[in-house]
Design an enzyme around this catalytic site. Sequence first.
Site, mmCIF file in Angstrom:
data_model
loop_
_atom_site.group_PDB
_atom_site.id
_atom_site.type_symbol
_atom_site.label_atom_id
_atom_site.label_comp_id
_atom_site.label_asym_id
_atom_site.label_seq_id
_atom_site.Cartn_x
_atom_site.Cartn_y
_atom_site.Cartn_z
ATOM 1 N N HIS A 1 -4.998 -9.257 3.851
ATOM 2 C CA HIS A 1 -3.800 -9.507 4.839
ATOM 3 C C HIS A 1 -4.399 -9.647 6.265
ATOM 4 O O HIS A 1 -3.783 -10.641 7.041
ATOM 5 C CB HIS A 1 -2.990 -8.145 4.740
ATOM 6 C CG HIS A 1 -3.876 -6.795 4.991
ATOM 7 N ND1 HIS A 1 -3.390 -5.860 5.773
ATOM 8 C CD2 HIS A 1 -4.812 -6.466 4.545
ATOM 9 C CE1 HIS A 1 -4.243 -4.830 5.831
ATOM 10 N NE2 HIS A 1 -5.338 -5.065 5.044
ATOM 11 N N ARG A 2 -5.261 -9.086 6.503
ATOM 12 C CA ARG A 2 -6.048 -9.436 7.658
ATOM 13 C C ARG A 2 -6.578 -10.653 7.959
ATOM 14 O O ARG A 2 -6.618 -11.398 9.250
ATOM 15 C CB ARG A 2 -6.993 -8.174 8.175
ATOM 16 C CG ARG A 2 -6.316 -6.803 8.162
ATOM 17 C CD ARG A 2 -6.726 -5.995 9.232
ATOM 18 N NE ARG A 2 -6.374 -4.553 8.995
ATOM 19 C CZ ARG A 2 -5.084 -4.335 9.129
ATOM 20 N NH1 ARG A 2 -4.702 -5.089 10.089
ATOM 21 N NH2 ARG A 2 -4.507 -2.948 8.963
ATOM 22 N N ASN B 1 -4.751 -2.024 -4.307
ATOM 23 C CA ASN B 1 -6.023 -2.250 -3.397
ATOM 24 C C ASN B 1 -5.637 -1.058 -2.411
ATOM 25 O O ASN B 1 -6.129 -1.487 -1.111
ATOM 26 C CB ASN B 1 -6.009 -3.700 -3.139
ATOM 27 C CG ASN B 1 -7.463 -4.092 -2.694
ATOM 28 O OD1 ASN B 1 -8.408 -3.100 -2.923
ATOM 29 N ND2 ASN B 1 -7.521 -5.082 -2.175
ATOM 30 N N ASP C 1 0.950 -1.352 -0.110
ATOM 31 C CA ASP C 1 0.048 0.038 -0.075
ATOM 32 C C ASP C 1 0.743 1.438 0.019
ATOM 33 O O ASP C 1 0.488 2.328 -0.625
ATOM 34 C CB ASP C 1 -1.058 0.059 1.031
ATOM 35 C CG ASP C 1 -2.195 -0.708 0.975
ATOM 36 O OD1 ASP C 1 -2.172 -1.660 0.015
ATOM 37 O OD2 ASP C 1 -3.278 -0.732 1.690
ATOM 38 N N GLU D 1 -11.150 -4.919 2.039
ATOM 39 C CA GLU D 1 -10.274 -5.683 0.804
ATOM 40 C C GLU D 1 -11.268 -7.039 0.362
ATOM 41 O O GLU D 1 -10.887 -7.252 -0.561
ATOM 42 C CB GLU D 1 -9.099 -6.286 1.727
ATOM 43 C CG GLU D 1 -7.949 -5.216 1.986
ATOM 44 C CD GLU D 1 -8.157 -4.266 3.061
ATOM 45 O OE1 GLU D 1 -9.251 -4.139 3.556
ATOM 46 O OE2 GLU D 1 -6.980 -3.566 3.144
ATOM 47 N N ASP E 1 -10.560 -2.473 12.029
ATOM 48 C CA ASP E 1 -9.771 -3.406 11.560
ATOM 49 C C ASP E 1 -9.361 -4.497 12.478
ATOM 50 O O ASP E 1 -9.263 -5.597 12.229
ATOM 51 C CB ASP E 1 -8.620 -2.476 10.955
ATOM 52 C CG ASP E 1 -8.885 -1.765 9.690
ATOM 53 O OD1 ASP E 1 -9.982 -2.293 8.996
ATOM 54 O OD2 ASP E 1 -8.095 -0.994 9.116
ATOM 55 N N LYS F 1 0.585 -6.509 2.269
ATOM 56 C CA LYS F 1 -0.112 -5.391 2.133
ATOM 57 C C LYS F 1 0.351 -4.460 3.257
ATOM 58 O O LYS F 1 0.268 -3.051 3.125
ATOM 59 C CB LYS F 1 -1.638 -5.394 2.137
ATOM 60 C CG LYS F 1 -2.568 -4.123 1.811
ATOM 61 C CD LYS F 1 -3.934 -4.640 1.576
ATOM 62 C CE LYS F 1 -4.581 -3.525 0.955
ATOM 63 N NZ LYS F 1 -5.168 -2.461 1.736
#
Length: 674
Positions: free
Chosen positions: A409-410, A94, A52, A359, A331, A437
């Site tokens: 990613h999370r 993204n 990012d 995402e 998040d 990311k």
Amino acid sequence: MFDVEFLDIPPLVSAGGQVRLPGSKSISNRVLLLAALSHGKTTVKEVLASDDTAVMLNALEQLGCSVEKDGSTVTIGGLGGQLVHKKASLFLGNAGTAMRPLTAALALLGGEFELSGVARMHERPIGDLVEALRQLGCGIDYLGNPGFPPLRLYPGGLKLDTPIQVRGDVSSQFLTALLMALPLVAKQDISIEVVGELISRPYIEITLNLLARFGIQVKRPLGSDNWQSFTIPAGSRYQSPGEIHVEGDASSASYFIALGAIAAATKTTNGIEILGVGTDSIQGDIRFVEAARLMGAQIESTPNSLRISRGKPGQGWPLKAIDLDCNHIPDAAMTLAIMALYADGTSVLRNIASWRVKETDRIAAMACELRKLGATVEEGADFLKITPPAVVGGVSQWASAAIETYDDHRVAMCFSLAAFNPAQLPIRILDPKCVAKTFPDYFEALFSVSRAETHQIPVICIDGPTASGKGTLAAQVAQRLGYHFLDSGALYRLSAFAASRAGISLDDGPGIARIAASMPVRFVSHQIYLGAEDVSEQIRTEAAGMAASRVSAHAEVRSALLALQHSFRKLPGLVADGRDMGSVIFPDAPLKIFLVASARCRAERRHKQLISKGNSTTLQDIQLDLEARDARDMSRQTAPLKPADDALLLDNSDLSIEKSTLQVIDWWQGRRPF
Ligand code: DC
């Protein structure tokens, strides 16, 4: 970074140690853009290196900013509110933190721009921001579906006298984008009114805080808790703070806070210490600490560090189920969903509708993957209700699963924590490199503080005679699986080399053993170091191989190298090649291969190798040499070269490396529970 198709994480049992967090994504991308819009140079320290931030930096360079990188420090030469290049086509991956603010800034600065991203970016909403900018007179067209990127921007006549309205209930990034862009044109007071309740307010607080560092004092109605109205004062002008430091990423901290809360402490450590964020943090996700405490985590904090340990049995362990409004930590709240698997009842995470436009549709993704592990999950428009896997007749109903990560990613980072499951099952994370990311070295950090039972760390043994191709094959398999690699032959070669240097005869077993036990050996990529010296070339000669074969016949040398070889068995796994990996060193290895090739074929391969190195020799001499070496390796008293009883035989005389690799991976997959 684990650049593999899947990463298998063995069952983990305890954790402890220090983790230094990478820089915050939200702060990095905001600061980089603010530095670009400012007058003067800004040195940004501890910038996150990730997908990012890379797209943001690329975009800024395309727009004419100077960008100098020195490790994690980036120095930006600002545009001073004037575009150098008024035409560009920007690809923003993204990264919502790049797409939204750049759209606003470029639309106001005027010019011809195209902004696009990956397919998922073209499904993430931007319509409310575009509407707000159009009210101001900016020219913006949709190049794909209305309401979504890609976008075309072109100059329009700006009208700034009426308050600008923007929706606040889909993504707070729309408001952030306007707040960061409008100071560029603030010849008069400019007011923004938020329509609908503002979600993810802490991210707006980060924006306001950073704007202040760059000289912009946004006004809100005095003394009120009103987050619906903002004014950029007339005459606002970006000014570089000179140097600015990016704090560690609080959302990334959530994985290690959770880790400390669910993992038993290792004997030698006092829980998990996280460096880089603490009570001074300006990031909203730092409030994940409160949620983790509610569930039972023991957390101590300093201004820029946290220390976490698991609660005592009955007092925080198992974790306590929670029913929480998560709007303030959108998040980090995903991490709570995984902690809920370790709770004493059903947890409910509420007010998380924004997850659907991140995402991936994170509510759907989490529900689907949590169910694979055996949890009962109810999914609502804006909530998740999670009941951990049941215990039936004393047996935990956790299931091993291959976790889909949806390029998110999370999802990948959260689910790695399922490896602490009480059923001691491994977890497979598909496409683990998506963590790049925001946290490219996430799994390395996880493994550096987590422990598994040694017998649970898989070892794949590839033994075989000289020149059978086992080294190349083992290295390939290790790379495909993201496992460590042990070239045990190198250790015998090194022992012989170090002994000769020290003037010790190759017949002096005890003498060589003493040297072998304390060699300062390091493997760095394909190079082998003895202390500070790269000895790779010196130990790869034929003569070094012969000397190794001689020293390897001493029982004392073999046992001196035992502990060193065992020390390579580290998370997430090991591929070891040699002569006795399966038969002696790792007898409990779950997969053992004995690699063979015809004597002719091995001689031809070695011949090619030697010729390419400029050595002149005949095929026949090589074949004789190989046979002599095999004979010695097979006839010695200690650990003679022979297949382990449970080894699979692989004859690769007619196989390419790729085919042999696929065969080994295929056998390995057949022994995995996924
Ligand atoms: O695999 P290589 O050619 O680098 O090995 C060099 C010598 O070391 C080999 O001739 C025998 C010995 N060796 C051993 O005895 N046991 C091992 N596990 C690996 C190598």
